[in-house]
Write a protein that holds these residues in place. Sequence first.
Motif, short mmCIF file in Angstrom:
data_model
loop_
_atom_site.label_atom_id
_atom_site.label_comp_id
_atom_site.label_asym_id
_atom_site.label_seq_id
_atom_site.Cartn_x
_atom_site.Cartn_y
_atom_site.Cartn_z
N ALA A 45 29.80 44.91 29.78
CA ALA A 45 30.02 44.24 31.06
C ALA A 45 28.98 43.14 31.26
O ALA A 45 27.78 43.40 31.21
N VAL A 46 29.45 41.91 31.47
CA VAL A 46 28.57 40.77 31.70
C VAL A 46 29.15 39.92 32.82
O VAL A 46 30.33 40.02 33.15
N ARG A 47 28.33 39.06 33.39
CA ARG A 47 28.81 38.16 34.44
C ARG A 47 29.39 36.87 33.88
O ARG A 47 30.27 36.27 34.49
N ARG A 48 28.90 36.45 32.71
CA ARG A 48 29.34 35.17 32.14
C ARG A 48 29.82 35.39 30.70
O ARG A 48 29.05 35.18 29.74
N ASP A 57 36.55 40.89 22.14
CA ASP A 57 37.34 41.79 22.98
C ASP A 57 36.53 42.87 23.68
O ASP A 57 37.06 43.61 24.52
N LEU A 58 35.24 43.00 23.36
CA LEU A 58 34.41 44.02 24.00
C LEU A 58 34.01 43.62 25.42
O LEU A 58 33.63 44.47 26.23
N LEU A 59 34.11 42.34 25.75
CA LEU A 59 33.58 41.83 27.01
C LEU A 59 34.49 42.12 28.19
O LEU A 59 35.72 42.12 28.09
N THR A 60 33.85 42.37 29.33
CA THR A 60 34.56 42.52 30.58
C THR A 60 33.63 42.12 31.72
O THR A 60 32.41 42.23 31.60
N THR A 61 34.20 41.66 32.81
CA THR A 61 33.42 41.41 34.02
C THR A 61 33.59 42.55 35.02
O THR A 61 32.99 42.53 36.09
N ASP A 62 34.40 43.52 34.68
CA ASP A 62 34.69 44.67 35.56
C ASP A 62 33.77 45.83 35.20
O ASP A 62 34.17 46.79 34.53
N ALA A 63 32.51 45.74 35.63
CA ALA A 63 31.55 46.80 35.31
C ALA A 63 31.95 48.14 35.91
O ALA A 63 31.80 49.18 35.27
N ALA A 64 32.44 48.13 37.13
CA ALA A 64 32.84 49.37 37.79
C ALA A 64 33.96 50.07 37.03
O ALA A 64 33.97 51.30 36.89
N GLY A 65 34.91 49.29 36.53
CA GLY A 65 35.98 49.89 35.75
C GLY A 65 35.51 50.40 34.41
O GLY A 65 35.97 51.45 33.93
N LEU A 66 34.57 49.69 33.80
CA LEU A 66 34.07 50.07 32.47
C LEU A 66 33.38 51.43 32.49
O LEU A 66 33.59 52.26 31.60
#
Length: 441
Positions: A45-48, A57-66
Amino acid sequence: MAVTPIRVAMLGCGTVGSEVVRLLRDHADELAARAGAPVELTGVAVRRPHRHGDLADLLTTDAAGLVTRDDVDVVVEVIGGIEPARTLLLEALKAGKSVVTANKALLAEDGPALAEAADASGVDLYYEAAVAGAIPLLRSLRESLAGDRITRVAGIVNGTTNFILSAMTASGSSFAEALEEATRLGYAEADPSADVDGYDAASKAAILASLAFHTRVTASDVHCEGIRSVTSSDIAAAAGMDCVIKLVAICERIPPDGDVPESVSARVYPAMIPAVHPLASVDGAFNAVFVEAEAAGQMMFYGQGAGGAPTASAVLGDLVAVARNRVGGGRGPRESAYASLAVRSMGTVRTRYHVSLDVDDRAGVLAAIAGEFSHRGVSIAAVRQTGGGNGGEAARLVVVTHAAPEAALAATVEVLAGLDVVRGVDSVLRVEDLGRKGVAG
């Protein structure tokens, strides 16, 4: 037979996080052998996201979901700060995910809540990287010394301030000049307040005291002073006493005294320490911590206390431990706060002072000043005067005290500042021998 991988989600991918990713990839086979199962990164989870194209494909901005995903076993948190880290980690623990964190500020403020959430879900909470980087200090306190009685933990736990003070000592530079150099070399942040004002060290002291004394200690319990007021004159004065100035974190178990039960003290401030003490030779951005225990005696832990690779090393050590527990069906050490000792207020702690005064050069000045110390029960160990000699001029008077309650010392200095014969209080520094017999004690 195929072994189920340990699946890892990571919150944040900055200096430390990127090193964690590198180590997971470069040493995948060795980590699997040590953990007993492959350790696989399943999400970051990252902001940018555009800054981390290599993670695809590992990246997401949805930390809560992760942190609550079904394909996650362990959450590694390296974003820092209180929120959103606290909410994310509590949600992860509630969802049955073990947690590895390097977040000293959060642990020092709300560590008990995280520990209770981990207990409720039967999962692990590990945080070796929160204090002293790669140095295996917390694991030693929590596990290796679990059968001993620790009496004191004291040392240098902030590399930025140690670099600044080391530079001031070596070159005679001012605080501002040394800070500028630390910033240029990347040892100090653009906003260095957390380091130079002592807050970072205070968070670490709270964690150390909690583990060492089986007592919940928060950052607000720690007396905290920074190094902004340390001058080149202070550095020179320390050298004149065969001492050096270091920002020290001191956590002590204080024995019962009459009707006062056993308690603990946790404090952070710049202090003069004897040049012969091993901590005095710790220079640059390194950390070093002395641990004293009744059976084991004195031990010193030394190494790189910050930086991407050293901190990532500690994170990976915790991650392997958590993975082993999950493979073997066990759990790591739980919070130990059974002692529930009171935390002493700074005013009741016994310390020593080095006080530098500008005074009138005339008869009766020393007697007046000594009388104020005596009136408050503070014994003077040494007095030194420089300058003056012609009458009427200013002189420099340095007073070094024996140990006395902090409140009495502070009250004495406050009164001295108002005396007619005192033109100014130049500096007040504490003097700590840190347990070395026969030196500055």
